[in-house]
Design an enzyme around this catalytic site. Sequence first.
Site, PDB file in Angstrom:
ATOM      1  N   ASP A  24      -4.728   0.783   1.302  1.00 39.97           N
ATOM      2  CA  ASP A  24      -3.294   0.522   1.481  1.00 39.97           C
ATOM      3  C   ASP A  24      -2.532   0.970   0.225  1.00 39.97           C
ATOM      4  O   ASP A  24      -3.126   1.179  -0.831  1.00 39.97           O
ATOM      5  CB  ASP A  24      -3.093  -0.985   1.723  1.00 39.97           C
ATOM      6  CG  ASP A  24      -1.684  -1.317   2.198  1.00 39.97           C
ATOM      7  OD1 ASP A  24      -0.991  -0.418   2.723  1.00 39.97           O
ATOM      8  OD2 ASP A  24      -1.267  -2.492   2.058  1.00 39.97           O
ATOM      9  N   GLU A  69       0.309   5.715  -1.138  1.00 36.59           N
ATOM     10  CA  GLU A  69       1.264   6.859  -1.068  1.00 36.59           C
ATOM     11  C   GLU A  69       1.479   7.510  -2.439  1.00 36.59           C
ATOM     12  O   GLU A  69       1.659   8.724  -2.468  1.00 36.59           O
ATOM     13  CB  GLU A  69       2.607   6.375  -0.496  1.00 36.59           C
ATOM     14  CG  GLU A  69       2.538   6.006   0.976  1.00 36.59           C
ATOM     15  CD  GLU A  69       1.888   4.638   1.220  1.00 36.59           C
ATOM     16  OE1 GLU A  69       1.758   3.877   0.241  1.00 36.59           O
ATOM     17  OE2 GLU A  69       1.487   4.368   2.349  1.00 36.59           O
ATOM     18  N   ASP A 123       3.746  -0.453   8.716  1.00 36.05           N
ATOM     19  CA  ASP A 123       4.386  -1.715   9.085  1.00 36.05           C
ATOM     20  C   ASP A 123       5.417  -1.585  10.196  1.00 36.05           C
ATOM     21  O   ASP A 123       6.614  -1.499   9.951  1.00 36.05           O
ATOM     22  CB  ASP A 123       5.032  -2.330   7.841  1.00 36.05           C
ATOM     23  CG  ASP A 123       3.997  -2.599   6.763  1.00 36.05           C
ATOM     24  OD1 ASP A 123       2.784  -2.507   7.061  1.00 36.05           O
ATOM     25  OD2 ASP A 123       4.388  -2.898   5.622  1.00 36.05           O
TER      26      ASP A 123
HETATM   27  O1  MIG Z   1       3.746  -4.152   0.991  1.00 36.98           O
HETATM   28  O2  MIG Z   1      -1.364  -5.992   2.033  1.00 36.98           O
HETATM   29  O3  MIG Z   1       0.948  -1.789   5.605  1.00 36.98           O
HETATM   30  O4  MIG Z   1      -0.820  -3.651   6.668  1.00 36.98           O
HETATM   31  O5  MIG Z   1      -0.837  -6.208   5.528  1.00 36.98           O
HETATM   32  C1  MIG Z   1       2.924  -4.651   1.991  1.00 36.98           C
HETATM   33  C2  MIG Z   1      -0.258  -6.469   2.690  1.00 36.98           C
HETATM   34  C3  MIG Z   1       1.454  -4.397   1.665  1.00 36.98           C
HETATM   35  C4  MIG Z   1       1.261  -3.162   3.685  1.00 36.98           C
HETATM   36  C5  MIG Z   1       0.355  -2.782   4.805  1.00 36.98           C
HETATM   37  C6  MIG Z   1       0.053  -4.001   5.627  1.00 36.98           C
HETATM   38  C7  MIG Z   1      -0.595  -5.044   4.753  1.00 36.98           C
HETATM   39  C8  MIG Z   1       0.352  -5.403   3.599  1.00 36.98           C
HETATM   40  N1  MIG Z   1       0.670  -4.189   2.847  1.00 36.98           N
END
Ligand code: MIG
Length: 770
Positions: free
Chosen positions: A345, A348, A463
Amino acid sequence: MIKHSFIDENVMKIVVGRPEYPAPSKLLGLPIAIKEGAGSKSLSIEELNGWMRILWRGREVTKVRGVTHQGCISLEITVPEACYVYGLGERYGEMNRKGKKFTCWNVDQPMHLPLGDPTYMCIPYALVACPKAPCYAILIDYGGYMEIDVCKENKELIKFTAGTKGLIAYLFVADTVRDVLSKYIDLTGKLKLPPKWALGYHQSRYSYLSADEVLSIARRFRELEIPLDAIYLDIDYMDSYKVFTWNPDKFPEPEILSKTLMDLGVRLVTILDVGVKVERGYSVFEEGIKREAFIKSGSDELFVGYVWPGACVFPDFLDDGVRDWWADLIVSNLLSKGVSGVWLDMNEPAIFSINDNVKETALKICECLSLGDTDCIAKLLREAPAKTSTYGYPWLGKQRVRAYHRYKGKSVPHEHVHNIYGALEVIAAYKAFNSFKDNVRSFILSRTGWAGTHSLAAVWTGDNQSCWEHLRSSIPELLSLSLSGFTLIGADVGGFEADTTPELLLRWLQLGAFYPLFRNHSSKGTVRQEPWCFGMKWLNLMREAIRLRYSFLPHIYVSLVKSIRESLPLMRPLMLEFPDDELSFNIENEFLIGDSLLVAPITEPGARARAVYLPRNAWANFWSHTVEGPGWVLANSPLNKIPLYVRSNSAVLTTKAGRSSADPWDPLYVNAFPKPVAEAMLYDDDGETNNYLRGAFFEAVLHIGVKNDLLVIKSRLVRKGYAPSFHEVVVRVISRPRIRVARFNSICKEVEIVNDVPEVVIRTSEIISG
Ligand code: MIG
């Protein structure tokens, strides 16, 4: 100004100006980067008033040129008016990108729709599909900030603009859109077959807060007999959000947790962020400093950004050594603790803030986020100093940053490689799996990537929200990823932000049952989305929806194997299979899984029927067994049904749903619609190792023909390198012909009629002995 060379019969490399930065294809090791110098008999070029005309077998396909202006360069490519433009990676809105302008700069995109641009994963790749051949695609081999005008300024021109002195592009040309896409996938990376469990149902939540909670969730699935293959741990499993740590109170013994889950037949997948907390004594930080593993903001200074743990530094994945280090950390802190898959996660990379003047805001954002208070985030962002962003938004990722990578001893500014950062992390994660157990298939789920990431990882669309519009829009969004080369894709089923409702979740489970990646995930502070949260009636319906996935697993798995062999995606827009039917170019609320199963999900509340477009062909309704189409039909869809159709002259494999993907497919049903002859590929392997690459698989082909009242089935054994999990194959002719007699390889077989459907039972041993 413009140079070219041929990569192979269908592909050429074009260079405009003088490229300054290392090309992503090289950094990512894509097959195309090492294939150079060949010639092509079909492709040729001509100069014309500063344009390079590209000809395919003597006929003009397109024209390309480079234009420089104020420190930027644009690569322009013409598009015939009759053609559609697809691709660009992950995008919202209609699949056809014509008439719009897009940005390439991977960001955390909480807006999602309709103005959400850019997105989590931008790929400077456009697929030009023409109803009348030939078709082509272009990939710009540049990983930095870019703007893409798709026939907006000029209706017959795509313009890729970047802040550099030169661009490299690859152009793929072929007679059909299918061949173009397949060539593109071949040269950017063929998918490695994932483990079978990756195709099962996955349950996630931000966050399951303790090992006990995780176990009770898994046990609940088993008690209620809802199939399940994996549970995800979101960021709260860590100690103060420090990557590669486990919270000592809530997750004290990860090995025991993963082992207990495994005994229940459930895999554990853990999230991994990229930000490393700045904290003296924290081993990942200390070690990274020693190795000079982090991105710099000046010659000595570290680049610091604020994410979950507070102030963080970021691994410089451009450097091989850093990737190896990250891979080792994944092995020692996750995989060797029994974790089966990693979920990448924020890669990017997404950073809440970097500027000192907004440091406080950033920390507050972290606070609101960890409380799940989205209103408070919105308020903070509104009030955040406008200066935070050069590109327009206060949400970082879009900021022009002072950050530098190191590549072969040289410094590379982040803004020229930003879009491949996540793709490089995927490579590190893949390396981790390989070095841990090289014969076990990997499972990586990433939020971002670049061309080629499709060969190593699954991606999800980030999200989304619990609303019908996001259920609906997930279809074109995923199909767009398919047309950009991705096979393992899915959206958060039920919706991530906002509160789901039982009907929305049910319809999303029915749709998700046919996403390549089937994961239910939701955010903090939202209504719980496990299937039992809405009472008995809904539990029964949701269980049925998840079982639907498991009954179609043989079709999904075998179609995946075929898709990989053909270098095609699994989830296909109708246009890919029916390019002669121009209406299919615009259908965005239906799709095919493989080449034979058409799925037409319900995307609205209260709907108990919908219009379905059945492209140029006859189709057998999977539920009612009526033969329908071509053209528009009305499909019934009571709450427990999602409209499904089987293409004529093909077959769809199903089985009885078990508790996980490890259950045998016994019997294996071959749902055939011979008109007059259907072909079915049967395939199985251990689902877990790479032994299939060395021949350890079972494969056979069934020919199923109907002649008057005679059903003729013939088998051809292709390979018996693995004992398949099915002992019995039941051929069902779902178009309900009147059959009285059946023959299998010239032996007489009994025909049983079940609900008007003739069925014939064959032992797998009969297929093996031929
Ligand atoms: O800024 O880890 O897309 O699936 O649950 C949010 C918390 C950070 C974004 C991910 C989401 C995840 C969440 N993350």
